[in-house]
Structures are given as C-alpha cells and as structure tokens.
Design a protein around this motif. Structure first.
Motif, short mmCIF file in Angstrom:
data_model
loop_
_atom_site.label_atom_id
_atom_site.label_comp_id
_atom_site.label_asym_id
_atom_site.label_seq_id
_atom_site.Cartn_x
_atom_site.Cartn_y
_atom_site.Cartn_z
N PRO A 1 0.82 -1.22 0.00
CA PRO A 1 0.00 0.00 0.00
C PRO A 1 0.84 1.27 0.00
CG PRO A 1 -0.85 -1.60 1.58
CD PRO A 1 0.48 -2.11 1.12
N THR A 2 1.97 1.24 0.72
CA THR A 2 2.81 2.43 0.79
C THR A 2 3.42 2.76 -0.57
OG1 THR A 2 3.36 1.90 3.08
CG2 THR A 2 4.80 3.45 1.93
N ALA A 3 3.99 1.74 -1.25
CA ALA A 3 4.61 1.98 -2.55
C ALA A 3 3.56 2.38 -3.59
CB ALA A 3 5.34 0.72 -3.00
N ALA A 4 2.39 1.73 -3.57
CA ALA A 4 1.34 2.05 -4.54
C ALA A 4 0.81 3.46 -4.32
CB ALA A 4 0.21 1.03 -4.44
N ALA A 5 0.62 3.85 -3.04
CA ALA A 5 0.13 5.20 -2.75
C ALA A 5 1.12 6.25 -3.24
CB ALA A 5 -0.10 5.35 -1.25
N LYS A 6 2.39 5.98 -3.07
CA LYS A 6 3.41 6.92 -3.54
C LYS A 6 3.39 7.02 -5.06
CE LYS A 6 8.37 7.88 -3.22
NZ LYS A 6 9.67 7.42 -2.66
N ALA A 7 3.23 5.88 -5.75
CA ALA A 7 3.21 5.89 -7.22
C ALA A 7 1.99 6.63 -7.75
CB ALA A 7 3.24 4.46 -7.74
N LEU A 8 0.87 6.55 -7.01
CA LEU A 8 -0.37 7.19 -7.46
C LEU A 8 -0.54 8.60 -6.89
CD1 LEU A 8 -2.77 4.12 -7.10
CD2 LEU A 8 -2.09 5.24 -9.24
N HIS A 9 0.40 9.02 -6.02
CA HIS A 9 0.35 10.35 -5.41
C HIS A 9 -0.92 10.55 -4.58
CE1 HIS A 9 3.80 11.31 -7.91
NE2 HIS A 9 3.11 10.95 -8.98
N VAL A 10 -1.26 9.52 -3.78
CA VAL A 10 -2.40 9.62 -2.88
C VAL A 10 -1.95 9.19 -1.48
CG1 VAL A 10 -4.09 9.19 -4.71
CG2 VAL A 10 -3.21 7.25 -3.36
N HIS A 11 -2.79 9.48 -0.47
CA HIS A 11 -2.48 9.05 0.88
C HIS A 11 -2.65 7.54 0.98
CE1 HIS A 11 -2.79 8.65 5.28
NE2 HIS A 11 -2.14 9.82 5.33
N VAL A 12 -1.89 6.90 1.83
CA VAL A 12 -1.93 5.45 1.94
C VAL A 12 -3.30 4.97 2.39
CG1 VAL A 12 -1.08 5.39 4.33
CG2 VAL A 12 -0.69 3.41 2.80
N ASN A 13 -4.00 5.75 3.24
CA ASN A 13 -5.35 5.34 3.65
C ASN A 13 -6.32 5.39 2.47
OD1 ASN A 13 -4.54 4.90 6.28
ND2 ASN A 13 -5.10 6.97 6.98
N THR A 14 -6.12 6.37 1.58
CA THR A 14 -6.95 6.43 0.37
C THR A 14 -6.72 5.20 -0.49
OG1 THR A 14 -6.85 8.84 0.38
CG2 THR A 14 -7.45 7.78 -1.70
N LEU A 15 -5.47 4.80 -0.60
CA LEU A 15 -5.13 3.60 -1.37
C LEU A 15 -5.80 2.37 -0.78
CD1 LEU A 15 -3.10 0.98 -1.76
CD2 LEU A 15 -3.56 2.41 -3.73
N ARG A 16 -5.75 2.25 0.55
CA ARG A 16 -6.36 1.08 1.19
C ARG A 16 -7.86 1.06 0.97
NH1 ARG A 16 -2.46 2.13 5.59
NH2 ARG A 16 -0.94 0.41 5.62
N TYR A 17 -8.49 2.21 1.04
CA TYR A 17 -9.93 2.29 0.81
C TYR A 17 -10.26 1.82 -0.61
CZ TYR A 17 -14.46 4.18 -0.40
OH TYR A 17 -15.75 4.32 -0.86
N ARG A 18 -9.49 2.30 -1.58
CA ARG A 18 -9.76 1.94 -2.98
C ARG A 18 -9.60 0.43 -3.20
NH1 ARG A 18 -6.63 6.67 -6.49
NH2 ARG A 18 -7.92 8.44 -5.79
N ILE A 19 -8.59 -0.16 -2.62
CA ILE A 19 -8.38 -1.61 -2.79
C ILE A 19 -9.51 -2.38 -2.13
CG2 ILE A 19 -6.87 -3.55 -2.22
CD1 ILE A 19 -5.88 -1.76 -4.50
N THR A 20 -9.95 -1.91 -0.96
CA THR A 20 -11.07 -2.57 -0.30
C THR A 20 -12.33 -2.48 -1.16
OG1 THR A 20 -10.18 -2.08 1.90
CG2 THR A 20 -12.54 -2.58 1.75
N ARG A 21 -12.56 -1.28 -1.75
CA ARG A 21 -13.74 -1.11 -2.59
C ARG A 21 -13.65 -1.99 -3.84
NH1 ARG A 21 -18.67 -1.13 -3.16
NH2 ARG A 21 -19.68 0.38 -4.55
#
Length: 478
Positions: free
Chosen positions: A433-453
């Motif tokens: 999640p940390t590496a993906a959030a950095k690549a997408l320029h979003v907060h890590v919690n936002t990334l986790r929410y998107r993956i859950t959705r």
C-alpha cells in the motif's frame, strides 16, 4: 557492335534461341544478373539480363517479370531452366508476347563464363583490347570471392576488401579494412583515409562496398567491383537453393508436423527463431537484411513466416540481439530504413519450435509497439506472464477480462473513477500500500480504501496471492 545474335555465334556459350528470331539485331550495352520477381528497379535499356529463374514457382509468374524487362527496354533475356524440364513454357510465351528475345543457357554453363565472354565482346566493340591485367582478372570471374579479391589485389598492387553496409567484413586480403560508415551514400566513388571506396552495384538493397588501399585507380577497380557483384549474385543463388530444402519446415510452423520437417533443414538443436519486418519496404528487403545480419552467426535457414522474413538459426550461448541491433544501426545511414522490427526467441528444441516461433512473434509485436525506427526485442527480455498471455486468442482475452474485471470496469465507467488503474499499480508494487500510494500520489489510507472497494466489487480478496495472479493476468490481457 555486340548484338543479340552475336551470342548465338559464340560456340563456347552453346546458347539456343527459344523465341524472338526477328529481334536478334538488338544491341547489347551491358550485362546484368537478377533473380527478383520484379526487377524493374534495377534493369535498364540495352542490357542482357541473365536469370536462373529462381523467382519462377508456377505458371503465371513469368508475365510480371518479362513485362518489367519490356518496360525497361532490355535487349534480351538469357536464362537457364528453373528445373530439369528446362525453361517453363509460360516464360517462353511471355517473352514472345512482350517481344523479348529469349536465349536458353545450358544448365552446365556458369553465368560467370557468359559474363566474361560478353564483357570481352563489349570491350572489343569499344576499341579497347583488354589489358593483360584485365584478362587475368576476368579469368577468375567464376572463382569464389576470396580468390577474386586476391587476384584483384595482385593486379591493383594494393590490399582489397569487401564490406557490407551492416559493417560486416565480407572478405579481404589484409587486416584493418575501412569501416562501412566511411562510404558516402549517393557517390559512385569516395576517397578517404588512403582508401578508394567503390559501390558494388547490383539488385541488392543492402550495399556492399569494395575498398582498395590506394587513392588513384583506373577502370580495373570498377571491373573488380562488377565481378564482386556477380559473385554476390552467385552466392545468393546457392543460398536460395539451399533454403528451399527448409521450405517444408517454415510451412509446418504455420500448421504441420514440425518434428518431421526439421531434419531436412540440416540444423542442430537447440535453435532460435528470428523474425524481421520492414512494414514500409516489403519482405524482399527484410529477407536481405536477415541474410546480411546472420552471415557471421551460426548456421541458419531463411524463409518467411506470415508476411515477415524468418530465420531459424542454431543457438549458441550468446543472444544475437546486440549484433543485429548494431548491424541495423550501421546500415540505416546507407539504406535509409524507415521502420525495422526484429523479434528473437529463446533457444528451443525441434519439439518446441512452434512455441519459439510464437515467442518470436510476440517479441516482434513488442518491438513494433515501442515506436522507434529500429527496434530489436529478444524473448528472454519479456516477462514470462506476457509471453503466456500473448498466445491467448482475442475471443478468450475478452471473455477472461470481462469475467474477472467486468464489475470494476463498469463501476469506473459509471462513476468516473479509475479503480482498474489503482489495482494494476497496487499489484505492480508487490501489493505494498505504501509503494502504490506513492506511485499514485495519494495518501496510503486512500489507497487502502480503494483496494477494499475494488475487492468488494470483484467479490474477491485482493490480498490473496492466487487471486492477485488471476487479476494481474486479466489486466495483462487488455
């Protein structure tokens, strides 16, 4: 004046007139050898055209070839039989239709002998009795290239080389030949660094260059270049004849028993498949490039696969990708290549040859998508999962993508989101999640929410490895 009928009066040539008895008064100005199905780019008025009819495959092939000769105003066609039955009937009919005198050359008579006699006759017509040096050089016209170059070096008193436009040293009489990129395109002759560089003219698109280590030359240099051209044409005839034996193998790659056809090719396992495409210049240039690029590599047979030139070459420990890339870069400044794409498979046995051909095809497709004018891609450089999905039929691709990713694609389309991209980046970042959030320029919690959705929409757990593999392969199919 050397006329067509002059050739019939030379006992040594033993030529027989097949058609055109009323056209024997045509003057011959020079001689040219070709095996191209359409030689119109290379033949000119007054020429005697020599051909072994290697371009002839079936009735109907003669008409375009002879029509091209007629448009160019050639003096006559001298040919030897394409098979044991002699000259095909449709060649005779086409020559009669287009008013081209047709002379049959005995099967046991070398074209080099014909060339030598015609050149001597033309020289006598011009009032120039050939010098002793010229006669000695012409006497080696039928010899292999190394012998021809040695005789040329002796008569000129200087070392001689032949260099291909790919940078390959075809032959020479000493070390230190000049580099191919010294030659200036569009020039008949160039003097540089103590070398005289003369183009070896002929039907080939990839140039050969005769280099002589002198700065002042006479007609003997041009004569040697002409004989080198004939030697190249003879070698090409021999190669084409040898490649015919491998024809069934190339046919089997497109549907047949590959293992049964492999022994006739005369190759040892393992082998590689190399595909080369020149989409803007046609298959003839592609095949010629492969001939030049593979000349110094392990044994190979050449043919076609689909619309592309194909070589099956004995595999050694090194990949041919870099030598091929270097050769194409060198020849590009001489030939002005528009686009050239090459795909290379990894080593394979005869049993795995069809798979190797598929790997080379996918590598060629990758090369074409890269966008550069010259691209060379080896199968070893492509991820295994991409090679696997590359063989999937289009219908299967659509079905799998819809089944695995359909709900996610539909959600993005309806809501203006980009969850498909989020999942792709997440998986490419090893599910971090940390590496993906950095690549997408979003907060890590936002990334986790998107993956859950995304997991909810797909009805799967995107943190499960097996599921990740299925989803990533479905993404790769798009």
């Amino acid at each position: 004046m050397t006329l067509v009928k002059t050739l019939l009066d030379i006992p040594e040539l033993r030529m027989r007139l097949r058609t055109g008895s009323g056209l024997l008064g045509r003057e011959i100005t020079r001689i040219y050898v070709t095996e191209l199905p359409d030689p119109s780019r290379y033949v000119s008025a007054g020429e005697l055209v020599l051909s072994g009819l290697l371009w002839w495959r079936e009735p109907g092939d003669a008409e375009p070839f002879v029509a091209a000769l007629a448009r160019s105003g050639v003096a006559a066609l001298a040919a030897s039989g394409a098979d044991t039955d002699g000259i095909p009937d449709d060649v005779v009919r086409a020559c009669a239709q287009y008013r081209i005198p047709l002379l049959e050359v005995p099967a046991d008579l070398s074209f080099a002998v014909v060339t030598e006699r015609v050149v001597l006759a033309l020289a006598a017509d011009r009032g120039r009795e050939p010098s002793g040096a010229r006669k000695r050089l012409l006497s080696t016209a039928d010899a292999p290239l190394p012998v021809l170059l040695r005789q040329g070096a002796e008569e000129l008193g200087a070392p001689c080389w032949v260099v291909s436009g790919t940078g390959r040293v075809v032959g020479g009489t000493a070390a230190d030949p000049p580099p191919a990129d010294w030659f200036v395109p569009g020039r008949d002759r160039t003097v540089r660094g103590g070398y005289t560089l003369v183009p070896v003219n002929g039907r080939f698109s990839v140039p050969w260059i005769l280099a002589v280590k002198i700065t002042e030359t006479d007609d003997l240099t041009d004569e040697l270049a002409g004989l080198v051209s004939l030697a190249r044409a003879r070698a090409d005839q021999v190669r084409r004849t040898a490649d015919r034996a491998a024809g069934p193998l190339f046919q089997a790659l497109e549907g047949g028993d590959v293992a049964a056809a492999f022994p006739a090719a005369g190759l040892r396992e393992p082998v590689r498949v190399i595909l080369l495409s020149t989409p803007d210049d046609g298959p003839e240039l592609a095949g010629e490039l492969l001939v030049e690029l593979l000349a110094d590599m392990p044994p190979a047979v050449l043919g076609t696969l689909g619309e592309d030139a194909c070589a099956i070459v004995e595999a050694d420990e090194s990949s041919p990708a870099e030598p091929i890339r270097a050769g194409l870069s060198t020849v590009d400044r001489l030939v002005d290549l528009t686009r050239v794409f090459t795909g290379i498979s990894g080593p394979a046995t005869a049993a795995g040859l069809r798979g190797a051909a598929q790997e080379a095809r996918h590598a060629l497709d990758v090369a074409a998508r890269r966008g550069g004018p010259i691209e060379v891609v080896a199968g070893e450089d492509i991820a295994v999962h991409r090679l696997l999905v590359a063989t999937a039929p289009d219908e299967l691709r659509r079905t799998v993508r819809e089944r695995v990713l359909g709900p996610l694609v539909d959600y993005d389309a309806a809501n203006g989101t980009d969850l498909v991209r989020t999942v792709r980046v997440y998986l490419e970042c090893s599910s971090s999640p940390t590496a993906a959030a950095k690549a997408l320029h979003v907060h890590v919690n936002t990334l986790r929410y998107r993956i859950t959705r995304a997991s909810e929409l797909l009805g799967v757990d995107l943190t499960d490895f097996t599921t990740q593999v299925d989803v990533y392969l479905a993404l790769a199919l798009s």
